[in-house]
Design an enzyme around this catalytic site. Structure first.
Site, PDB file in Angstrom:
ATOM      1  N   TYR A 142      -0.394  -0.925  13.763  1.00 33.60           N
ATOM      2  CA  TYR A 142       0.920  -1.461  13.333  1.00 33.60           C
ATOM      3  C   TYR A 142       1.819  -1.333  14.205  1.00 33.60           C
ATOM      4  O   TYR A 142       2.803  -2.472  13.904  1.00 33.60           O
ATOM      5  CB  TYR A 142       1.534  -0.445  12.106  1.00 33.60           C
ATOM      6  CG  TYR A 142       1.045  -0.403  10.927  1.00 33.60           C
ATOM      7  CD1 TYR A 142      -0.344  -0.290  10.447  1.00 33.60           C
ATOM      8  CD2 TYR A 142       2.126  -0.516   9.806  1.00 33.60           C
ATOM      9  CE1 TYR A 142      -0.842  -0.365   9.114  1.00 33.60           C
ATOM     10  CE2 TYR A 142       1.413  -0.530   8.268  1.00 33.60           C
ATOM     11  CZ  TYR A 142       0.166  -0.541   7.932  1.00 33.60           C
ATOM     12  OH  TYR A 142      -0.261  -0.383   6.826  1.00 33.60           O
ATOM     13  N   LYS A 191     -13.275   6.120  13.000  1.00 36.37           N
ATOM     14  CA  LYS A 191     -14.451   5.360  13.148  1.00 36.37           C
ATOM     15  C   LYS A 191     -14.926   5.382  14.452  1.00 36.37           C
ATOM     16  O   LYS A 191     -14.956   4.376  15.037  1.00 36.37           O
ATOM     17  CB  LYS A 191     -14.012   3.577  12.689  1.00 36.37           C
ATOM     18  CG  LYS A 191     -14.958   2.748  12.598  1.00 36.37           C
ATOM     19  CD  LYS A 191     -15.762   2.869  11.335  1.00 36.37           C
ATOM     20  CE  LYS A 191     -17.051   1.752  11.187  1.00 36.37           C
ATOM     21  NZ  LYS A 191     -17.942   2.272  10.175  1.00 36.37           N
ATOM     22  N   ASP A 223     -15.517   4.642   6.368  1.00 37.87           N
ATOM     23  CA  ASP A 223     -16.171   4.111   5.132  1.00 37.87           C
ATOM     24  C   ASP A 223     -16.842   5.019   4.302  1.00 37.87           C
ATOM     25  O   ASP A 223     -16.561   5.122   3.426  1.00 37.87           O
ATOM     26  CB  ASP A 223     -17.061   2.871   5.708  1.00 37.87           C
ATOM     27  CG  ASP A 223     -18.132   3.640   6.894  1.00 37.87           C
ATOM     28  OD1 ASP A 223     -17.783   4.764   7.466  1.00 37.87           O
ATOM     29  OD2 ASP A 223     -18.890   3.019   7.086  1.00 37.87           O
ATOM     30  N   ASP A 247      -3.106   4.199   5.139  1.00 37.25           N
ATOM     31  CA  ASP A 247      -2.650   3.274   4.325  1.00 37.25           C
ATOM     32  C   ASP A 247      -3.390   2.776   3.409  1.00 37.25           C
ATOM     33  O   ASP A 247      -3.219   2.814   2.087  1.00 37.25           O
ATOM     34  CB  ASP A 247      -2.244   1.936   5.013  1.00 37.25           C
ATOM     35  CG  ASP A 247      -1.323   0.775   4.201  1.00 37.25           C
ATOM     36  OD1 ASP A 247      -0.740   1.357   3.223  1.00 37.25           O
ATOM     37  OD2 ASP A 247      -1.948  -0.391   3.991  1.00 37.25           O
ATOM     38  N   ASP A 251      -3.821   4.199  -0.897  1.00 41.52           N
ATOM     39  CA  ASP A 251      -3.832   3.616  -2.370  1.00 41.52           C
ATOM     40  C   ASP A 251      -5.347   3.905  -3.206  1.00 41.52           C
ATOM     41  O   ASP A 251      -5.070   4.212  -4.262  1.00 41.52           O
ATOM     42  CB  ASP A 251      -3.939   2.197  -1.938  1.00 41.52           C
ATOM     43  CG  ASP A 251      -2.410   1.490  -1.752  1.00 41.52           C
ATOM     44  OD1 ASP A 251      -1.650   2.498  -1.039  1.00 41.52           O
ATOM     45  OD2 ASP A 251      -2.333   0.477  -2.380  1.00 41.52           O
TER      46      ASP A 251
HETATM   47  C1  IPM Z   1       2.776   1.816   2.697  1.00 40.76           C
HETATM   48  C2  IPM Z   1       3.170   0.319   2.434  1.00 40.76           C
HETATM   49  C3  IPM Z   1       3.711  -0.246   4.068  1.00 40.76           C
HETATM   50  C4  IPM Z   1       2.539   0.345   5.088  1.00 40.76           C
HETATM   51  C5  IPM Z   1       3.717  -1.503   3.854  1.00 40.76           C
HETATM   52  C6  IPM Z   1       5.223  -1.775   2.844  1.00 40.76           C
HETATM   53  C7  IPM Z   1       4.449  -2.126   5.295  1.00 40.76           C
HETATM   54  O1  IPM Z   1       1.888  -0.254   1.915  1.00 40.76           O
HETATM   55  O2  IPM Z   1       3.881   2.609   2.870  1.00 40.76           O
HETATM   56  O3  IPM Z   1       1.735   2.370   2.539  1.00 40.76           O
HETATM   57  O4  IPM Z   1       1.781  -0.539   5.169  1.00 40.76           O
HETATM   58  O5  IPM Z   1       2.704   1.337   5.619  1.00 40.76           O
HETATM   59 MG    MG Z   2       0.335   1.115   1.667  1.00 37.65          MG
END
Ligand code: IPM
Ligand code: MG
Length: 360
Positions: A142, A191, A223, A247, A251
């Site tokens: 990032y 990884k 993975d 990240d 999710d």
């Molecule tokens: C998160 C989001 C952010 C990230 C984006 C919006 C840049 O997906 O906070 O997880 O990837 O960190």
């Molecule tokens: Mg995210």
């Protein structure tokens, strides 16, 4: 206690969910005798529209001067076409970087009231899901150099991923410290069979583990971790991982607990000041329709009370209020079962405030 909170409502559903979180903070202030001052400041797409940049200097200053920052969400298709260096997300990354918030905590826990919203098989969900994702937030790919150039007659893009020892050590310490207060198990995700950054990661994590002999450490490839989260999430207590892996896995983690709309996050650095936000995005498709779930943001406000202001009783009270409202059967659209009538964002906020105020 008097605290100043910088407030970034952002884009899409950001303004509506933040409104409800502020309402809950006000209810906390009233019940426990605190005063919270709010300093509203723009970031994201709305800031691009108003001033051409996603994070105006003034906004950054407001955040740096505050005791903490509460954020809704930024971004949306409207700004998909803007140059990458001024995308709404860049504002967020710059803010995280400028505030030196290297540790991102994302608790994933299934509320017993929401078992039916869990997409996993019942026998798997029944074993319980309660883990904490600790994501490194201001390093890795990032924050490496990004470039796109013409090479041998074709476009070639490069994103650099790098980690240095101190960046790994400080996030490792956060994970081990937090594990000490939980079930004392850390899973470090990398990884290391492919990446140099991961091999260094593993070495520094192991070194740091020696400072915390009471915590059990194991390593897992990313993975495999993405698979284990679905196969048996009850095996995890604290997961520590680098920025991009965190990240993606967070999710996934949110989905197995029912909905991404329920999960808060805290981003912390060395001091007590943090940035608190739900982990979901700006959901432009439902923006302004009173359909968003404010619980992720409200729980983020609870994390602010706990981690930045040192008010655990107040944080507990907010979390209990959320549970009581779920217990009473109220659901927003994202967690409602078929046949259940969902409540809107405003009503959910009101119910949680009421539960908080009426608790004896
Ligand atoms: C998160 C989001 C952010 C990230 C984006 C919006 C840049 O997906 O906070 O997880 O990837 O960190
Ligand atoms: Mg995210």
């Amino acid at each position: 206690m008097k605290k100043t909170i910088a407030v970034i409502r952002g884009d899409g559903i950001g303004p509506e969910i933040v409104e409800e979180a502020i309402g809950v903070l006000d209810a906390v202030a009233l019940r426990f005798g605190h005063t919270f001052f709010y300093r509203e400041t723009p970031m994201g797409g709305c800031a691009i529209d108003a001033s051409g940049v996603p994070l105006p200097e003034e906004s950054l200053k407001t955040c740096l001067a505050a005791d903490s920052v509460l954020l809704g969400a930024v971004g949306g298709p409207k700004w998909d076409g803007v140059p990458p260096e001024i995308r709404p997300e860049r504002g967020l990354l710059r803010l995280r970087g400028a505030m030196k918030l290297y540790a991102n905590l994302r608790p994933a826990r299934i509320f017993p009231q929401l078992f039916s919203a869990c997409p996993l098989r019942e026998d798997i969900a029944a074993k319980g899901i309660d883990f904490l994702m600790v994501r490194e937030l201001i390093g890795g790919v990032y924050f490496g150099n990004h470039s796109t150039e013409l090479r041998d007659g074709e476009q070639t893009a490069t994103d650099v991923m790098s980690y240095s020892e101190h960046e790994i050590r400080r996030i490792a310490r956060v994970a081990f410290r937090l594990a000490r207060e939980r079930r004392r198990r850390v899973t470090s995700v990398d990884k290391a069979n492919v990446l140099d950054t991961s091999r260094l990661w593993r070495r520094i994590i192991e070194e740091t583990a020696a400072e915390y002999p009471e915590v059990e450490l194991r390593h897992m490839y990313v993975d495999n971790c993405s698979m284990q989260l679905i196969r048996d999430p009850s095996q995890f207590d604290v997961i520590v991982t680098e920025n991009l892996f965190g990240d993606i896995l967070s999710d996934e983690a949110s989905q197995i607990t029912g909905s991404i709309g329920m999960i808060p996050s805290a981003s912390l650095g060395e001091g007590s000041r943090g940035l608190y936000e739900p982990i979901h995005g700006s959901a432009p498709d439902i923006a302004g329709q009173d359909k968003a779930n404010p619980i992720g943001t409200i729980l983020a406000a609870a994390m602010m009370l706990r981690h930045s202001f040192g008010l655990p009783a107040e944080a507990d009270a907010v979390e209990r209020a959320v549970e009581r409202v779920l217990e009473a059967g109220y659901r927003c659209g994202d967690i409602a079962r078929s046949g259940e009538r969902p409540v809107g964002c405003r009503k959910m906020g009101r119910l949680i405030r009421k539960a908080l105020t009426s608790e004896d």
